[in-house]
Scaffold this active site. Structure first.
Site, PDB file in Angstrom:
ATOM      1  N   ILE A  18      -1.770  -7.853  -1.396  1.00  0.00           N
ATOM      2  CA  ILE A  18      -1.880  -8.705  -0.206  1.00  0.00           C
ATOM      3  C   ILE A  18      -2.947  -8.148   0.729  1.00  0.00           C
ATOM      4  O   ILE A  18      -2.865  -6.992   1.145  1.00  0.00           O
ATOM      5  CB  ILE A  18      -0.541  -8.768   0.549  1.00  0.00           C
ATOM      6  CG1 ILE A  18       0.571  -9.292  -0.357  1.00  0.00           C
ATOM      7  CG2 ILE A  18      -0.664  -9.633   1.788  1.00  0.00           C
ATOM      8  CD1 ILE A  18       1.949  -9.195   0.250  1.00  0.00           C
TER       9      ILE A  18
ATOM     10  N   LYS B 274       4.450   2.093   5.876  1.00  0.00           N
ATOM     11  CA  LYS B 274       3.545   0.944   5.892  1.00  0.00           C
ATOM     12  C   LYS B 274       3.474   0.294   7.263  1.00  0.00           C
ATOM     13  O   LYS B 274       2.391  -0.091   7.720  1.00  0.00           O
ATOM     14  CB  LYS B 274       3.998  -0.069   4.828  1.00  0.00           C
ATOM     15  CG  LYS B 274       3.859   0.447   3.405  1.00  0.00           C
ATOM     16  CD  LYS B 274       4.531  -0.471   2.395  1.00  0.00           C
ATOM     17  CE  LYS B 274       4.431   0.085   0.981  1.00  0.00           C
ATOM     18  NZ  LYS B 274       5.181  -0.738   0.006  1.00  0.00           N
TER      19      LYS B 274
END
Length: 427
Positions: free
Chosen positions: A137, A206
């Site tokens: 992504i 993340k």
């Protein structure tokens, strides 16, 4: 330009390293036309040069870091080893030696991002890390470039495929946590030791990286509140559905009045929200900016080729910079120093499941404790009764986390309460 060659070395020949090598060979002509140069993977650093690696010629394998860092022909270092040691040392040495660096190392960036970004800035070199968050992504480059014309106020996402797979199976098949984890392990979605995934640490690293970029202020993993999915039960899933919610493990980062909230925890999210439809091992990131409003990015968040795709995108970007002699043009975006709130300083809505003695006045007592601690009830439903114990499901209005925790501490000491069976935040 036809004869321009850019040499790269890959550190690590595991799943992702092997995928990047395969992609480099398969896209040889495309890479040339996209960059104006030929990409050659000159060396791959491995622990054991005698181990056969399918599809990778043995002559490019080496266990000698010095043979890479001291090779003036190698322009790009692609770090795919993971972990902090020796990856941190190699990345900083590479940047100091004038090499361009591509990495997928979320651990390194979430904990030592400031140090490695400073090394890149001082050397005037590229440090690209799209693959460190959410696999295939594209989210790092959009946050840094495409959305640069926004003040971003929220980044929220499903950024761990293992936990999303487990919660999907619990939701759709009524499985309990242990069975869903076993299935995820059998299919290769979960590691033999799934702690980093199921306790929220992977997602925490993340969201720290994304928050740093989105809010232009450094956020480290140690500042992220993390809570995993191990306490989520089939009952929680079922009751959430009755209220019109789906449970997801979400990384949430918000800029609230110039202060940062950043956390990872299970969350009830409206079944009509775009993130509620993201199932199995897929990832998705939802971003809100003042100019663009809402945007969502969805796709494969891990795996050999999805991650290799992100790495190769960075390599191609670096090659273009080398050809145009403009490396280091987009460096560290953390030019602010915003306060990062502790979890007790934030506000949330809560889903609360309590097992209490089934007798007159208990609900009033519970409501009184909540009210005395400034916790307002939005919804309450009495569920099953069994052997003199009733189950209450409460959803609160938005409250201070500290106030809610104070109420929970009082509940722990109340004889009429048998068990606080579930506590989950609500979006």
């Amino acid at each position: 330009m036809e004869n321009r060659v850019i040499n790269a070395a890959i550190l690590g020949a595991g799943t992702v390293g092997g995928g990047v090598y395969k992609l480099a060979q398969a896209m040889e002509e495309d890479i040339f036309h996209k960059t104006g140069a030929r990409l050659v993977i000159k060396k791959m650093l491995v622990r054991n040069v005698n181990k056969e690696r399918k599809g990778i010629p043995s002559e490019i394998l080496t266990d000698d870091w010095n043979s890479i860092i001291n090779d003036p022909e190698i322009d790009i270092i692609v770090e795919l080893m993971g972990g902090i040691t020796p990856a941190k040392k190699y990345v900083i040495e590479a940047l100091n030696a004038g090499k361009q660096v591509v990495t997928a190392n979320k651990d390194l960036l979430a904990e030592y991002g400031e140090e490695v970004m400073s090394a890149a800035e001082k050397s005037g070199n590229d440090l690209q890390f799209e693959a460190a968050v959410a696999g295939a992504i594209p989210i790092i480059r959009p946050l840094k470039q495409s959305m640069a014309g926004n003040h971003i106020t929220e980044v929220m996402g499903i950024v761990n495929g293992t936990t999303n797979y487990i919660l999907t199976k619990m939701t759709e098949k009524g499985m309990d946590y242990a069975d869903a984890l076993a299935e995820a392990t059998e299919l290769g979605y979960a590691e033999a030791d799934p702690t980093a995934d199921v306790e929220g640490y992977d997602a925490g690293r993340k969201i720290a990286i994304m928050a740093s970029i989105a809010f232009n202020s450094r956020v480290t993993f140690s500042q992220v509140y993390t809570e995993g999915i191990t306490k989520i039960s089939a009952d929680d899933i079922r009751y959430a559905k009755e209220f019109g919610y789906v449970i997801k493990l979400l990384g949430v980062a918000r800029n609230v009045d110039g202060q940062i909230e950043v956390k990872v925890h299970p969350m009830l999210i409206d079944e009509n929200h775009p993130l509620a439809t993201v199932k199995d091992a897929f990832n998705a990131v939802f971003v809100h900016g003042d100019a663009m409003d809402d945007a969502m990015f969805m796709g494969r968040g891990a795996g050999e080729m999805p991650t290799a795709s992100a790495v190769m995108g960075d390599i191609i970007d670096v090659m273009r910079d080398i050809v145009c002699d403009c490396c280091g043009r987009i460096g560290c975006s953390c030019y602010k120093k915003l306060y990062v709130k502790k979890i007790e300083e934030t506000k949330s809505k809560f889903f609360l499941r309590i097992k209490a003695k089934d007798k007159t006045g208990v609900l009033a007592n519970i409501a009184s404790v909540l009210g005395n601690n400034d916790v307002s009830i939005a919804q309450v439903v009495q569920k099953r009764r069994n052997s003199g114990v009733a189950e209450l499901v409460i959803i609160t209005d938005e409250v201070e986390e500290k106030n809610f925790n104070d109420a929970m501490a009082i509940f722990e000491g109340m004889s009429v309460i048998s068990e606080i069976a579930g506590v989950i935040r609500v979006h």
